[in-house]
Write a protein that holds these residues in place. Structure first.
Motif: not given
Length: 122
Positions: A1-20
């Protein structure tokens, strides 16, 4: 069984950065192409970026080209999506997916994560 788990999302202001991130378990991660998709409320799931098993080839949707970068670490069974210069229209649930080949169509991917919410405020 394969499992994929995302993380790192959230709230950020326009122009900002995020890594998922997306951690894959259960199969030989390094043999799969990986993709990132996103889905806004009431809209279809859209291709964002994809990377081959080796990491040697990448593909991006025009809407994110030059702002987003996909990468992978096969030793950690993890694929990343670095998102810079974020815009309110980038707000969506972001999904990672695994498949045999680098493709843009969601139907070409066999394995999917549950998604992580990214919200960009103006």
């Amino acid at each position: 069984q394969v499992e994929l788990v995302e993380s790192g999302g959230g709230l950020v202001q326009a122009g900002g950065s995020l890594r998922v991130s997306c951690v894959v378990s259960g199969r030989t991660f390094s043999s799969y192409a990986m993709g990132w998709f996103r889905q806004a409320p009431g809209k279809e799931r859209l291709f964002i970026a994809a990377i081959t098993w080796s990491g040697g080839v990448t593909d991006y949707a025009d809407s994110v080209k030059g702002r987003f970068t996909i990468s992978r670490d096969n030793a950690k069974n993890t694929v990343y999506l670095q998102m810079n210069s974020l815009k309110p229209e980038d707000t969506a649930i972001y999904y990672c997916a695994g498949g045999r080949r680098l493709r843009r169509a969601p139907g070409e991917y066999t394995y999917w994560g549950q998604g992580t919410q990214v919200t960009v405020s103006s």
